[in-house]
Design a protein around this motif. Structure first.
Motif, short mmCIF file in Angstrom:
data_model
loop_
_atom_site.label_atom_id
_atom_site.label_comp_id
_atom_site.label_asym_id
_atom_site.label_seq_id
_atom_site.Cartn_x
_atom_site.Cartn_y
_atom_site.Cartn_z
N GLY A 129 16.01 45.50 -33.83
CA GLY A 129 14.90 44.57 -33.95
C GLY A 129 13.54 45.22 -33.97
O GLY A 129 12.56 44.60 -33.58
N ALA A 130 13.46 46.47 -34.40
CA ALA A 130 12.18 47.17 -34.47
C ALA A 130 12.24 48.22 -35.56
O ALA A 130 13.31 48.74 -35.88
CB ALA A 130 11.85 47.82 -33.13
N ALA A 131 11.11 48.51 -36.15
CA ALA A 131 11.06 49.55 -37.17
C ALA A 131 11.39 50.90 -36.52
O ALA A 131 10.83 51.25 -35.49
CB ALA A 131 9.67 49.60 -37.81
N ALA A 132 12.32 51.62 -37.12
CA ALA A 132 12.73 52.92 -36.58
C ALA A 132 12.78 53.92 -37.72
O ALA A 132 13.83 54.18 -38.29
CB ALA A 132 14.08 52.80 -35.88
N ARG A 133 11.61 54.45 -38.05
CA ARG A 133 11.54 55.36 -39.19
C ARG A 133 12.20 56.70 -38.91
O ARG A 133 12.71 57.35 -39.81
CB ARG A 133 10.08 55.56 -39.59
N LYS A 134 12.19 57.11 -37.66
CA LYS A 134 12.82 58.37 -37.28
C LYS A 134 14.12 58.10 -36.53
O LYS A 134 14.22 57.12 -35.78
CB LYS A 134 11.88 59.19 -36.41
N PRO A 135 15.13 58.96 -36.70
CA PRO A 135 16.40 58.76 -35.99
C PRO A 135 16.22 58.61 -34.48
O PRO A 135 16.87 57.76 -33.86
CB PRO A 135 17.18 60.04 -36.32
N VAL A 136 15.34 59.42 -33.90
CA VAL A 136 15.17 59.38 -32.45
C VAL A 136 14.64 58.03 -31.97
O VAL A 136 14.90 57.61 -30.84
CB VAL A 136 14.24 60.53 -32.00
N VAL A 137 13.93 57.32 -32.83
CA VAL A 137 13.41 56.00 -32.46
C VAL A 137 14.52 54.96 -32.49
O VAL A 137 14.48 53.95 -31.78
CB VAL A 137 12.25 55.60 -33.39
N LEU A 138 15.53 55.19 -33.30
CA LEU A 138 16.64 54.24 -33.42
C LEU A 138 17.53 54.25 -32.19
O LEU A 138 17.79 53.20 -31.59
CB LEU A 138 17.47 54.54 -34.66
N SER A 139 17.98 55.42 -31.79
CA SER A 139 18.95 55.47 -30.69
C SER A 139 18.83 56.74 -29.86
O SER A 139 19.81 57.19 -29.28
CB SER A 139 20.38 55.34 -31.25
N GLY A 140 17.64 57.32 -29.82
CA GLY A 140 17.39 58.51 -29.03
C GLY A 140 16.81 58.18 -27.67
O GLY A 140 15.66 58.46 -27.38
N GLY A 141 17.59 57.57 -26.84
CA GLY A 141 17.18 57.15 -25.50
C GLY A 141 18.13 56.09 -25.01
O GLY A 141 18.65 55.30 -25.82
N LYS A 144 17.15 52.47 -25.96
CA LYS A 144 17.19 52.27 -27.41
C LYS A 144 18.62 52.12 -27.91
O LYS A 144 18.92 51.24 -28.72
CB LYS A 144 16.49 53.43 -28.11
N LEU A 145 19.50 52.97 -27.45
CA LEU A 145 20.88 52.90 -27.94
C LEU A 145 21.56 51.62 -27.47
O LEU A 145 22.37 51.04 -28.19
CB LEU A 145 21.67 54.15 -27.55
N CYS A 146 21.21 51.16 -26.26
CA CYS A 146 21.82 49.91 -25.78
C CYS A 146 21.35 48.73 -26.62
O CYS A 146 22.13 47.82 -26.90
CB CYS A 146 21.50 49.70 -24.31
N ARG A 147 20.09 48.74 -27.03
CA ARG A 147 19.63 47.66 -27.90
C ARG A 147 20.31 47.74 -29.26
O ARG A 147 20.72 46.73 -29.82
CB ARG A 147 18.11 47.74 -28.06
N GLY A 148 20.41 48.93 -29.80
CA GLY A 148 21.03 49.10 -31.11
C GLY A 148 22.51 48.77 -31.14
O GLY A 148 23.06 48.43 -32.19
N LEU A 149 23.15 48.86 -29.98
CA LEU A 149 24.59 48.57 -29.89
C LEU A 149 24.89 47.24 -29.19
O LEU A 149 26.05 46.92 -28.94
CB LEU A 149 25.30 49.71 -29.14
N ARG A 150 23.83 46.51 -28.87
CA ARG A 150 23.98 45.22 -28.18
C ARG A 150 24.79 45.37 -26.89
O ARG A 150 25.75 44.63 -26.63
CB ARG A 150 24.62 44.19 -29.10
N ILE A 151 24.39 46.34 -26.10
CA ILE A 151 25.02 46.58 -24.81
C ILE A 151 24.10 46.05 -23.71
O ILE A 151 22.93 46.42 -23.64
CB ILE A 151 25.29 48.08 -24.61
#
Length: 222
Positions: A129-141, A144-151
């Motif tokens: 639910g957010a712009a993630a132009r860089k890989p680290v912004v998508l799931s580097g934390g 972040k990874l819990c949001r991206g995986l709906r955990i």
């Protein structure tokens, strides 16, 4: 040579025996394995690329330090192979893998993952639910990874041993030992002398891994 602690065929669900170790032993061994999250939109597979060890009652960085046994930490005192999920700052969930024997609180924090395919990435971006132009912004934390995986905490206590459940871990491709780095854990100054322990592990040169440490070294067996 390939890591001696990844003897499982790729795609095989990690067996109970994998989790019958301390968090310090399991944390580097989880690097390269595949975290699978089943959602209503399909499965998301991501490679674990960064972890931290929080194990034993002597670790001042652990929630269970000193044998602290609360409603939140109780799951850490169970047998390994379950998910321990908690909320930080009132808004970010963190996924941990419980390891070890009953009454020996051990947990590995999953700090970063890498989607395996473009389809996996697309679903993660949708949930993020957010712009993630860089890989680290998508799931580097962890948050972040819990949001991206709906955990979230609804998965707290979930077994990681049931393929086809909402969350499990499969064996990934074998890695070379020298591709795994280690450094001190992040943001745990409160852990006093334990803050400098090199108990953070990550895949070298991976774009999903944030905050590289000048004190990092190639992983060495403990």
């Amino acid at each position: 040579m390939s890591l001696p602690f990844t003897p499982y065929p790729e795609g095989m669900i990690l067996p109970p025996a994998f989790y019958d170790t301390t968090a310090l032993e399991a944390a580097p061994r989880l690097i390269g394995h595949t975290l699978v999250r089943r959602t209503e939109d399909g499965d998301i597979r991501s490679r674990i690329v960064e972890t931290e060890s929080y194990g034993g009652i002597e670790d001042k960085g652990s929630h269970a330090y000193g044998g602290r046994r609360t409603a939140r930490t109780e799951i850490m005192f169970g047998r390994g192979g379950t998910a321990y999920i908690y909320l930080i700052y009132g808004m970010y969930h963190c996924l941990n893998v419980v390891t070890g024997a009953v009454d020996d609180p051990q947990a590995v924090l999953i700090r970063a993952v890498e989607p395996l395919t473009a389809e996996d990435e697309a679903l993660m971006r949708k949930y993020r639910g957010a712009a993630a132009r860089k890989p680290v912004v998508l799931s580097g934390g962890p948050g972040k990874l819990c949001r991206g995986l709906r955990i979230d905490k609804s998965l707290n206590g979930q077994s990681l041993l049931q393929q086809g459940g909402p969350l499990w871990i499969e064996a990934g491709r074998p890695l070379r030992k020298e591709t795994i780095m280690q450094s001190p854990r992040i943001n745990i100054a409160y852990a006093q002398e334990y803050a400098a322990k090199p108990w953070r592990f990550f895949l070298r040169d991976n774009p999903y891994v944030p905050l590289l440490d000048k004190n990092m070294n190639v992983f060495q067996e403990f």
